[in-house]
Design a protein around this motif. Sequence first.
Motif, PDB file in Angstrom:
ATOM      1  N   ILE A 265       0.895  -1.038  -0.134  1.00  0.00           N
ATOM      2  CA  ILE A 265      -0.017   0.038  -0.076  1.00  0.00           C
ATOM      3  C   ILE A 265       0.882   1.098   0.024  1.00  0.00           C
ATOM      4  N   ALA A 266       1.797   1.358   0.635  1.00  0.00           N
ATOM      5  CA  ALA A 266       2.857   2.524   0.794  1.00  0.00           C
ATOM      6  C   ALA A 266       3.513   2.640  -0.713  1.00  0.00           C
ATOM      7  N   MET A 267       3.844   1.441  -1.376  1.00  0.00           N
ATOM      8  CA  MET A 267       4.403   1.729  -2.519  1.00  0.00           C
ATOM      9  C   MET A 267       3.413   2.296  -3.592  1.00  0.00           C
ATOM     10  N   TYR A 268       2.079   1.713  -3.492  1.00  0.00           N
ATOM     11  CA  TYR A 268       1.345   1.987  -4.313  1.00  0.00           C
ATOM     12  C   TYR A 268       0.836   3.708  -4.183  1.00  0.00           C
ATOM     13  N   LEU A 269       0.733   4.184  -3.100  1.00  0.00           N
ATOM     14  CA  LEU A 269       0.901   5.704  -2.656  1.00  0.00           C
ATOM     15  C   LEU A 269       2.056   6.350  -3.158  1.00  0.00           C
TER      16      LEU A 269
ATOM     17  N   LEU B 228      -7.917   1.534  14.784  1.00  0.00           N
ATOM     18  CA  LEU B 228      -6.985   0.370  14.623  1.00  0.00           C
ATOM     19  C   LEU B 228      -5.836   0.295  15.223  1.00  0.00           C
ATOM     20  N   GLU B 229      -5.476  -0.776  15.815  1.00  0.00           N
ATOM     21  CA  GLU B 229      -3.890  -1.286  16.685  1.00  0.00           C
ATOM     22  C   GLU B 229      -3.565  -2.149  15.860  1.00  0.00           C
ATOM     23  N   GLY B 230      -2.183  -1.645  15.798  1.00  0.00           N
ATOM     24  CA  GLY B 230      -1.203  -3.022  15.128  1.00  0.00           C
ATOM     25  C   GLY B 230      -0.688  -2.942  13.634  1.00  0.00           C
ATOM     26  N   MET B 231      -1.299  -1.758  13.215  1.00  0.00           N
ATOM     27  CA  MET B 231      -0.891  -1.589  11.634  1.00  0.00           C
ATOM     28  C   MET B 231      -0.167  -0.058  11.699  1.00  0.00           C
ATOM     29  N   PRO B 232       0.581   0.192  10.675  1.00  0.00           N
ATOM     30  CA  PRO B 232       1.091   1.404  10.525  1.00  0.00           C
ATOM     31  C   PRO B 232       0.236   2.573  10.593  1.00  0.00           C
ATOM     32  N   LEU B 233       0.651   4.000  10.945  1.00  0.00           N
ATOM     33  CA  LEU B 233      -0.169   4.843  11.131  1.00  0.00           C
ATOM     34  C   LEU B 233      -0.934   5.425   9.847  1.00  0.00           C
ATOM     35  N   PHE B 234      -0.010   4.985   8.704  1.00  0.00           N
ATOM     36  CA  PHE B 234      -0.708   5.599   7.377  1.00  0.00           C
ATOM     37  C   PHE B 234      -1.718   4.979   6.869  1.00  0.00           C
ATOM     38  N   ARG B 235      -1.761   3.818   7.216  1.00  0.00           N
ATOM     39  CA  ARG B 235      -3.153   2.917   6.928  1.00  0.00           C
ATOM     40  C   ARG B 235      -4.200   3.242   7.745  1.00  0.00           C
ATOM     41  N   ARG B 236      -4.039   3.961   8.775  1.00  0.00           N
ATOM     42  CA  ARG B 236      -5.279   4.525   9.541  1.00  0.00           C
ATOM     43  C   ARG B 236      -6.279   5.377   8.765  1.00  0.00           C
ATOM     44  N   ILE B 237      -5.480   6.119   8.057  1.00  0.00           N
ATOM     45  CA  ILE B 237      -6.198   7.230   7.589  1.00  0.00           C
ATOM     46  C   ILE B 237      -5.776   7.425   6.047  1.00  0.00           C
ATOM     47  N   SER B 238      -5.989   6.297   5.193  1.00  0.00           N
ATOM     48  CA  SER B 238      -5.333   6.320   3.962  1.00  0.00           C
ATOM     49  C   SER B 238      -6.206   7.138   2.700  1.00  0.00           C
ATOM     50  N   PRO B 239      -5.546   7.752   1.575  1.00  0.00           N
ATOM     51  CA  PRO B 239      -6.544   8.424   0.880  1.00  0.00           C
ATOM     52  C   PRO B 239      -7.066   7.782  -0.324  1.00  0.00           C
ATOM     53  N   PHE B 240      -7.620   6.756  -0.069  1.00  0.00           N
ATOM     54  CA  PHE B 240      -8.306   5.852  -1.143  1.00  0.00           C
ATOM     55  C   PHE B 240      -9.621   6.370  -1.160  1.00  0.00           C
TER      56      PHE B 240
ATOM     57  N   THR C 238     -13.191   4.840   0.689  1.00  0.00           N
ATOM     58  CA  THR C 238     -13.852   5.582   1.489  1.00  0.00           C
ATOM     59  C   THR C 238     -15.223   5.959   1.199  1.00  0.00           C
ATOM     60  N   GLU C 239     -15.422   6.545  -0.061  1.00  0.00           N
ATOM     61  CA  GLU C 239     -16.496   6.993  -0.560  1.00  0.00           C
ATOM     62  C   GLU C 239     -17.490   5.917  -0.853  1.00  0.00           C
ATOM     63  N   GLY C 240     -16.920   4.866  -1.541  1.00  0.00           N
ATOM     64  CA  GLY C 240     -17.528   3.684  -1.690  1.00  0.00           C
ATOM     65  C   GLY C 240     -18.321   2.986  -0.626  1.00  0.00           C
ATOM     66  N   TRP C 241     -17.583   3.248   0.591  1.00  0.00           N
ATOM     67  CA  TRP C 241     -18.156   2.586   1.697  1.00  0.00           C
ATOM     68  C   TRP C 241     -19.445   3.233   2.262  1.00  0.00           C
TER      69      TRP C 241
ATOM     70  N   ALA D 277      -8.530   1.854   4.767  1.00  0.00           N
ATOM     71  CA  ALA D 277      -8.550   2.044   3.507  1.00  0.00           C
ATOM     72  C   ALA D 277      -7.538   1.357   2.654  1.00  0.00           C
ATOM     73  N   VAL D 278      -8.084   0.680   1.423  1.00  0.00           N
ATOM     74  CA  VAL D 278      -7.163  -0.057   0.596  1.00  0.00           C
ATOM     75  C   VAL D 278      -7.531   0.435  -0.949  1.00  0.00           C
ATOM     76  N   PRO D 279      -6.723   0.070  -1.869  1.00  0.00           N
ATOM     77  CA  PRO D 279      -7.201   0.110  -3.301  1.00  0.00           C
ATOM     78  C   PRO D 279      -8.198  -0.951  -3.423  1.00  0.00           C
ATOM     79  N   LEU D 280      -9.009  -0.922  -4.471  1.00  0.00           N
ATOM     80  CA  LEU D 280     -10.006  -1.881  -4.771  1.00  0.00           C
ATOM     81  C   LEU D 280      -9.535  -3.085  -5.073  1.00  0.00           C
ATOM     82  N   ASP D 281      -8.306  -3.130  -5.939  1.00  0.00           N
ATOM     83  CA  ASP D 281      -8.137  -4.523  -6.187  1.00  0.00           C
ATOM     84  C   ASP D 281      -7.376  -5.129  -5.083  1.00  0.00           C
ATOM     85  N   ILE D 282      -6.788  -4.438  -3.970  1.00  0.00           N
ATOM     86  CA  ILE D 282      -6.394  -5.197  -2.820  1.00  0.00           C
ATOM     87  C   ILE D 282      -7.449  -5.610  -2.010  1.00  0.00           C
ATOM     88  N   LEU D 283      -8.557  -4.742  -2.007  1.00  0.00           N
ATOM     89  CA  LEU D 283      -9.808  -5.164  -1.448  1.00  0.00           C
ATOM     90  C   LEU D 283     -10.311  -6.612  -1.629  1.00  0.00           C
TER      91      LEU D 283
END
Length: 608
Positions: free
Chosen positions: A113-117, A451-463, A467-470, A588-594
């Motif tokens: 996800i970091a590489m994608y961004l 969420l606990e246990g994951m990098p901070l950037f994944r807690r508010i990612s710009p996908f 986010t709007e699809g949800w 939040a993740v890209p749709l292919d990863i979801l």
Amino acid sequence: MVKSIFKWIGLSLLSVIVLGGAFASHEWYAEKPFMLRSFLDRTVLQQAFESPETLTSLGFLESIGITGHNAELDDDRPEKTDALFAEMKKVKETLLTYDDSDLDESQLLSKEIAMYLLDILLVSEPYRYHNYPVNQLFGIQNGYPSFMDAQHQVNSVGDAENYIARLNKVKVKFSQNLEGLKLREEKGILPPRFVIDRVLEEMTAFVAKPAEENILYSSLKAKLSDAEDISPAEQTRLLNLAKEEIIASVHPAYQLLIDYFNQVADKSTTDDGIWKLPDGDKVYAQALKFFTTTDYSAGEIHNIGLHEVDRIQLDILTILEKENYDVSQGFTAAIETLAAQDEFYYPDTKAGREQILTDYQTILDEINAGLESAFRIRPKASMKVRRIPEFKEKTAPGAYYQQPSIDGSRPGMFFANLYDIKATPKYSMRTLAYHEGIPGHHFQIAIAMELEGMPLFRRISPFTAYTEGWALYTERLAWDLGFQDDPFDNIGRLQAELFRAVRLVVDTGIHHKRWTRQEAIDYMVANTGMAHSDVVSEIERYIVMPGQATSYKIGLMKILELRKKAKASLGDKFDLRDFHDVVLKNGAVPLDILTRLVDQYIADKSSK
């Protein structure tokens, strides 16, 4: 687009201190920390501490007595963006040195996800000036007072003095933004004429009011009044200082931009699409990829929109016919008949608007109490309903959500636009509340932040597609769960989905097919039944935010597709709570990863 990515990266930062995750000295200062998460978190934290406004928004340092950042404003010089691009290139180089074979499943996902961004950010570097940072929807001219009103808390004299310090420094910030506007002008990047007219109208009205009527004064006055330990004499002193700064610093700062836009107004044109800018077609293709996280072309998205518009309009007409409405004249006539009925609107009065806010809260409290069968995970943060500040509601969207502070001191906020009482009929209120609040944006964003246990950037990612699809998905979910059993509420839901389908058509129409602003307005009015004032605001939004509006419907279609696939594959083993856990607990993740995550959930559940 670049600025929005950096903003989200900055906003995803800090809670490392709140969560007690102190970095070891080596992990903080090493060129390459031993742990991947340490490297990712450190990168985000370093960006956060470069942004005093971000620190204020997240509101965690205050709880440990650190408040100095609240007297500062962000450095908005163009050189800062150049430095960030250079830094992100170094971050990518370091990230690539973490060997996949040394990472577990969760770490591999974080790296991906970091590489994608990073990739989508860096490919946009040549086009970082292809935007309109001061426009009728957002920009420093309304973002600054909104930030001061909604996010700068005042609980002490020191907090108020920091507030006043920020008033004093605003001219520097506006001057820095002016540098960026002039760079764009040199590159042939000027907003359409209507944008210039709108911001001039907004800023001129802002400085025309007496200082005591300015939101920067009235907001401070209200906060001082609510503070428990500030004496009346101190309040008077602080308000006098604020008044002086509004006159001496704030008004001159706005005049800088007023003078500039008056100067360039005649250079602007009435061409509205991003195609008019140098390499505009390439920029739009990048925007679509970023916002939808797909490889759909503009033409494909346009055609999806046309198909969905036809389908949803037929569903609405079917309901109206059952309710004894005349549908023989087609969709537009039928929906106009519905929208013209006074019974569906509140009184156009102060009391009527107050009742709208009360009823929104009731709707949200009701659904919040009835989601046990659909959700295991719930946000800890609370949520409140507020009116969009009146000074900007004329050009603001129908509603928006503001995330809670990470320490829980500020709840999530659902801001409703009450400017045009006819813009939101009663049968549309449930859908809007579910989208912006519960279980829409508030559930997804607040849960991700916690969420606990994951990098901070994944807690508010710009996908945005996620986010709007949800949020759009939860409108459908509420109907599935029986919260919109009134046929007119269901029409409100379908109109909201139709609205997002029309967005696919008009966004690509403006920026790919070269429609004019008026052509887009005419199409949207004819195919949605929305109030004309809302349509104008929406079309003007798509013009200054190319591609963003396509993310909603694309995200919804993917989440519904994945839910249908899980149901079909699992049969009796399918549990809606499990599905929502998979969607929400990874951030939040890209749709292919979801898609991959849901496929893995199906495989794991099938094997049990």
